[in-house]
Structures are given as C-alpha cells and as structure tokens.
Enzyme design. Structure first.
Site, PDB file in Angstrom:
ATOM      1  N   HIS A   1      57.246   9.623  22.883  1.00 50.74           N
ATOM      2  CA  HIS A   1      56.533   9.114  21.719  1.00 50.74           C
ATOM      3  C   HIS A   1      55.517   8.080  22.188  1.00 50.74           C
ATOM      4  O   HIS A   1      55.467   7.716  23.369  1.00 50.74           O
ATOM      5  CB  HIS A   1      57.506   8.513  20.701  1.00 50.74           C
ATOM      6  CG  HIS A   1      58.225   9.546  19.884  1.00 50.74           C
ATOM      7  ND1 HIS A   1      57.576  10.341  18.958  1.00 50.74           N
ATOM      8  CD2 HIS A   1      59.524   9.932  19.873  1.00 50.74           C
ATOM      9  CE1 HIS A   1      58.444  11.154  18.402  1.00 50.74           C
ATOM     10  NE2 HIS A   1      59.636  10.932  18.935  1.00 50.74           N
TER      11      HIS A   1
ATOM     12  N   ASP B   1      49.200   7.258  19.762  1.00 53.10           N
ATOM     13  CA  ASP B   1      48.997   8.380  18.845  1.00 53.10           C
ATOM     14  C   ASP B   1      47.571   8.460  18.316  1.00 53.10           C
ATOM     15  O   ASP B   1      46.927   9.513  18.378  1.00 53.10           O
ATOM     16  CB  ASP B   1      49.947   8.254  17.649  1.00 53.10           C
ATOM     17  CG  ASP B   1      51.346   8.761  17.962  1.00 53.10           C
ATOM     18  OD1 ASP B   1      51.561   9.262  19.074  1.00 53.10           O
ATOM     19  OD2 ASP B   1      52.220   8.647  17.093  1.00 53.10           O
TER      20      ASP B   1
END
Length: 377
Positions: A122, A152
């Site tokens: 992540h 992200d």
C-alpha cells in the site's frame, strides 16, 4: 477522448476521474455485483463523470466485449498486479494489436518488474522505499502515515495522468500507442527530487525534523493556539520573516539569526509559547492581512467554507456531497460541473450500443450480469 478503466481502488480511479473532469468519456469496466465499499454511488467521488459497464471477465464473451471497447478507445487504465491483464487475455500485446494507437496505462505500486513487482503493498510501503516516508515527522517520533497522498495520488495517479497525456501527444505524431508503466515507488521518488538535491549539496541531512521544510525550522512549522486550533507558518524569505517579527514584536536578538540551526530549538520554544497566548482567529487577524506567510490549519469541515475557497469555488456540491472541484482551470475551455457516479451496470447497454457492439451480444451480456448479480445477492 474515450477511456476504458478496469475497475480498481485508489490511484487508478483517481486518474480516470481527472480525465473525466476535463471532458474525457470514461467507461469503468467492473465485475457484476462487485463493489469495494458499501456506499451510495454519489459518495464515490473518484467515480464522478464515469459510466459503468459490468462484464464478468472470466467469461470469453465478456473479454471479447472488453476488447471491442478497447479497440474504440484512446486510453486504457488498469491497476492490477503485473500479469493479471495478460491472464485475462487483455494484455498490451493483444490490445495494441487490436488498437495500434492505444495508450495502455498501467498503475502499480512496485512497477511491472523488479524483485518486489509481485508483492502486495500500500501507499505507506511504496513511499517507505523511496526515503520520503523517513523524512516526514518529528525527530523524536516514528514517521507518521501521511494519509495516502504521496504514493497513491501524488506519486501514482498524477504521474499516470501525466504519462498518458504525453503518450497521447506522441501517438498523434507517430500513429503508434505504447505502454505507460506508472509505479508509485517511481513517482514518490521523483516527488522528492528537491530533497535529494539538498542532500547532495549539503543543504539538508537525513535527520528527520531538522531541516528547512520538515519542521526543523521555527519559521516553517505548525503551532498550537490558545483555543486548541493550529496555524501554519512559512516565513522563509527574509522580508516575510522580518514582517512576521515586527507584527509579533519579536525584538529579542535571539531571532536575528534566522538561518542559524543552533538557534532553532530555542527559537521554536519561544514561538510555541507565544502562539499559545492567543486564539487561531486572533493570530490570523493580526498576521493574515500582510505578507507573513501564515494560514489557519483548517479541518475537513472548515476548508469548504473558507472565504478564499468560496470565492474561487475550490469546492463544489454535487448531489448534496461537498467535494473538491476539478483542477486545473482553463481560460478558454472551462470544465463543466461533473455529475456523480451512477449505479454500477446502469450504463452497460447504453455504453455498449454507443461504442458499436451488436445488440444480440449486449442482450447476452446483460442477461449474464443479471444472473450473476442475483446469485451474489
């Protein structure tokens, strides 16, 4: 511009949203009945402006329909682990053979190759590998998770959008598409280019919380106020620092040596005590009207109502959901207000017909979607 997005979470949908905000026709292909979050479509802000096509890509007819869509698109966005699209029969070789001008955008954390390419991860893992996470936070505490903005969205979605647009420009000249390999680890590293420059030149160190922009400098930090709220101070330039000192009556010679790092800890302690004597509103009233580089630290509820944000329409309300407006802004071709996402599958027939698929094939796909959705319920 027609864009096919293979449904995912995080940076892929955000990149598609950026393109949809600016007028692209974005079609999100997703598994029938599949959803990551149990929420109303209007709350899925990163799906705004997109339409949905439900295809069970485990079925050959659905893969054929996906290829038919891709054949008519300029851009494909996918965010699966390396090799997944190839196993589905939708890899770059097949898609570019069907559509030689296609820009095939691939969004991953670790990239399409390398020792970690197949590893799960992540945002926090990707930025950890670049040095960026280590540099964030206070000297006496572990690096905090900076939401998922750096990996992200900053290092991932923004670089994918940038790469897609660059590849589109090149394709218009060459007539040939290509693969855009956007890895969050690469993008997050590139975001830190200035920090690596400072390290090489000796202007900064690897010690967290001891440098100009990481909270080490007393004139570039956040401070608590008397009411428990915070202000953000960024008076780096000498003229702004001088104005800040004058308005705050900081006449002590301690503050004369702005760039003397040895003085920073004591200066910071004095500023911490000073800011605790007034509320955030009082400090903004004193300093906010002049070039002191100060701003209130607003929370999610306060930011949309700030006068500057209201004047610029930085936030918009769509179907009673407050959300950031499209950006950037254009003088001749302003963006329209996006519409919120529709229920998944509601667009399937309309999109497939509009993109040229035969009605008989569409009837089979819609019937299969309804059967699968019924079993999932």
């Amino acid at each position: 511009m027609r864009v096919v997005e293979m449904a995912g979470i995080g940076p892929g949908p955000f990149c598609a949203m950026l393109l949809a905000d600016l007028g692209a026709e974005v079609v999100r292909v997703r598994r029938p009945g599949g959803t990551m979050f149990d929420t109303e479509p209007r709350f899925d802000v990163t799906a705004r402006g997109c339409r949905f096509v439900d295809l069970d890509l485990r079925k050959s007819d659905a893969v054929a329909s996906a290829l038919a869509l891709i054949e008519k698109a300029e851009v494909l966005i996918e965010g699966y682990r390396p090799g997944v699209m190839e196993r589905l029969g939708l890899g770059p070789a097949i898609c570019l053979d069907r559509n030689p001008r296609l820009v095939y955008g691939r969004m991953t954390g670790w990239g399409q190759d390398g020792p970690l390419a197949q590893r799960a991860g992540h945002d926090i893992n990707y930025i950890a590998l670049t040095g960026t996470l280590h540099a964030i936070g206070r000297t006496d505490s572990p690096p905090p998770p900076p939401l998922n903005l750096v990996g992200d969205f900053g290092g991932g979605a923004m670089f994918l959008a940038f790469g897609i647009m660059a590849a589109l420009l090149e394709a218009r000249a060459s007539g040939k598409g290509q693969v855009v390999d956007a890895a969050m680890v690469d993008g997050a590293a590139l975001l830190a280019a200035g920090r690596y420059a400072g390290l090489a030149s000796g202007r900064q160190t690897t010690a967290r919380g001891s440098n100009l922009l990481d909270g080490g400098a007393p004139f570039y930090d956040t401070y608590a106020c008397a009411d428990g709220k915070f202000i953000a101070l960024g008076a780096i330039e000498p003229q702004f620092y001088a104005r800040f000192r004058k308005l705050c009556d900081l006449t002590d010679p301690l503050f004369d040596e702005q760039m003397n790092k040895a003085k920073w800890p004591e200066q910071k302690q004095r500023l911490m005590a000073m800011f605790l004597t007034r509320s955030r509103g009082d400090w903004i009233a004193l300093l906010g009207g002049e070039d002191t580089c100060i701003a209130p630290v607003l929370d999610w509820d306060e930011a949309p109502t700030d006068p500057h944000n209201v004047e610029r329409k930085t936030f918009v309300t769509i179907d009673d959901v407050i959300q950031p407006a499209p950006a950037p802004r254009f003088s001749r071709t302003p963006t329209a207000l996006p519409r919120s996402a529709r229920v998944s599958g509601g667009d399937t027939r309309e999109v497939l017909l509009g993109w040229g698929l035969s009605p008989s094939i569409i009837d089979q796909l819609v019937a299969a979607r309804q059967r699968l959705a019924g079993r999932l319920r």
